[in-house]
Design an enzyme around this catalytic site. Structure first.
Site, mmCIF file in Angstrom:
data_model
loop_
_atom_site.group_PDB
_atom_site.id
_atom_site.type_symbol
_atom_site.label_atom_id
_atom_site.label_comp_id
_atom_site.label_asym_id
_atom_site.label_seq_id
_atom_site.Cartn_x
_atom_site.Cartn_y
_atom_site.Cartn_z
ATOM 1 N N ASP A 94 -0.217 38.031 -13.065
ATOM 2 C CA ASP A 94 -1.210 37.262 -12.327
ATOM 3 C C ASP A 94 -2.635 37.562 -12.767
ATOM 4 O OD1 ASP A 94 -1.798 35.379 -10.222
ATOM 5 O OD2 ASP A 94 -2.573 37.045 -9.058
ATOM 6 N N ARG A 101 0.819 -1.218 0.000
ATOM 7 C CA ARG A 101 0.000 0.000 0.000
ATOM 8 C C ARG A 101 0.849 1.262 0.000
ATOM 9 N NH1 ARG A 101 -3.088 1.790 -2.696
ATOM 10 N NH2 ARG A 101 -4.061 -0.260 -2.592
ATOM 11 N N LYS A 154 1.981 25.011 -3.825
ATOM 12 C CA LYS A 154 0.718 24.405 -3.377
ATOM 13 C C LYS A 154 0.854 22.880 -3.402
ATOM 14 C CE LYS A 154 -1.909 28.374 -5.044
ATOM 15 N NZ LYS A 154 -2.851 28.895 -6.049
ATOM 16 N N LYS A 175 4.767 39.361 -3.626
ATOM 17 C CA LYS A 175 3.350 39.217 -3.961
ATOM 18 C C LYS A 175 2.611 40.512 -3.630
ATOM 19 C CE LYS A 175 1.879 35.304 -4.547
ATOM 20 N NZ LYS A 175 1.551 34.549 -5.770
ATOM 21 N N GLU A 211 5.060 40.241 -8.515
ATOM 22 C CA GLU A 211 3.738 39.979 -9.087
ATOM 23 C C GLU A 211 3.034 41.279 -9.453
ATOM 24 O OE1 GLU A 211 0.889 37.117 -7.069
ATOM 25 O OE2 GLU A 211 -0.119 39.020 -6.683
#
Length: 282
Positions: free
Chosen positions: A222, A103, A138, A170, A200
């Protein structure tokens, strides 16, 4: 291009932790109850769907950690395309050991092969352009190393691994620092000659300000429309590396790649990939 394997020193803690989680304090009680310790078998891991395999190195390691006497033969290595029904790996030895490692081996291979397969589908949409598909941060906590390697197995490009790799400014950084000019000045002051700066922008007006201020090496475009992406590439005119991001669905990739951007970052590669169906058969 052949992707070199990751150092086993880095992979062993991941695989060992997964085996400990699965075996628990009592081991595989089902196998202990019904399988004779001296029973030997030949097992195969087969692809039940077509795709690109990844996680083969981890699966092999899982079986070896359970029982070093198992003989594992890799027929389709990481990064290989497989057809439905094709055998990826064979395992020979104690049936009890094979069942105890099954597994964990399949979990790693299924998850990572799903990422590699989805990445390959995105990469195919960039054919004929210079655009490279890349992933984001992510990722599944604790599995970033192998998930980003799976993206590479699917033909994707490497992005920054974590917060310490590069300066990526960002929108919240810009707001907190007081604006684009201010944040770029601070970033350039802090960066060494070895560290790149990416910023960004959401609009062409912000891009104009970045170009006027200077100090950036890469610009992240973006959530822009395809028309704005094309205009942004024209404005940059090769002075910065361009990366398109945000709402990058598979059906849109071909038109985004055609705008001339250098990179297209896709969070879905790691947060939304469907597991590739693989099975172990005696």
């Amino acid at each position: 291009m052949t992707i070199p394997p990751l150092p086993e020193l880095l992979l062993e803690p991941l695989v060992r932790a997964a085996l400990i989680e699965d075996l628990g304090p009592s081991g595989d009680v089902t196998t202990q109850a019904v399988i004779a310790p001296d029973l030997s078998y030949h097992a195969r891991i087969n692809a039940r769907d077509p795709g690109v395999v990844s996680g083969v190195q981890l699966a092999e390691l899982a079986f070896r950690l359970v029982d070093p006497a198992l003989r594992v033969t890799v027929l389709r290595p990481d990064g290989a395309r497989v057809a439905a029904g094709e055998t990826v790996m064979t395992i020979d030895g104690a049936a009890a050991s094979i069942l105890s490692g099954e597994r964990v081996a399949l979990n790693f291979m299924g998850r990572l092969s799903g990422i590699a397969t989805l990445t390959a589908a995105f990469v195919a949409q960039t054919k004929g352009t210079k655009a490279r598909i890349t992933c984001t941060r992510k990722t599944t906590p604790g599995l970033r190393l192998v998930e980003k390697q799976a993206v590479r197995h699917g033909g994707g490009a490497a992005h920054r691994f974590g917060l310490s790799d590069a300066i990526l400014i960002k929108d919240n950084h810009i707001a907190a620092a007081g604006g684009i000019a201010e944040v770029l000045t601070l970033a350039r002051r802090a960066a060494s000659h070895m560290r790149r700066i990416e910023i960004e922008v959401d609009t062409l007006a912000q891009l104009d300000e970045v170009l006027a201020t200077g100090g950036a090496d890469v610009v992240l475009l973006d959530n822009m429309s395809t028309e704005d992406l094309r205009a942004a590439v024209d404005l940059v005119a090769g002075r910065l590396v361009t990366e398109a991001s945000g709402n990058m669905r598979l059906r849109r990739i071909a038109e985004v790649a055609a705008t001339g951007v250098d990179f297209i970052s896709v969070g879905a590669l790691t947060h939304s990939a469907q597991v590739l169906d693989l099975g172990l058969d005696f």
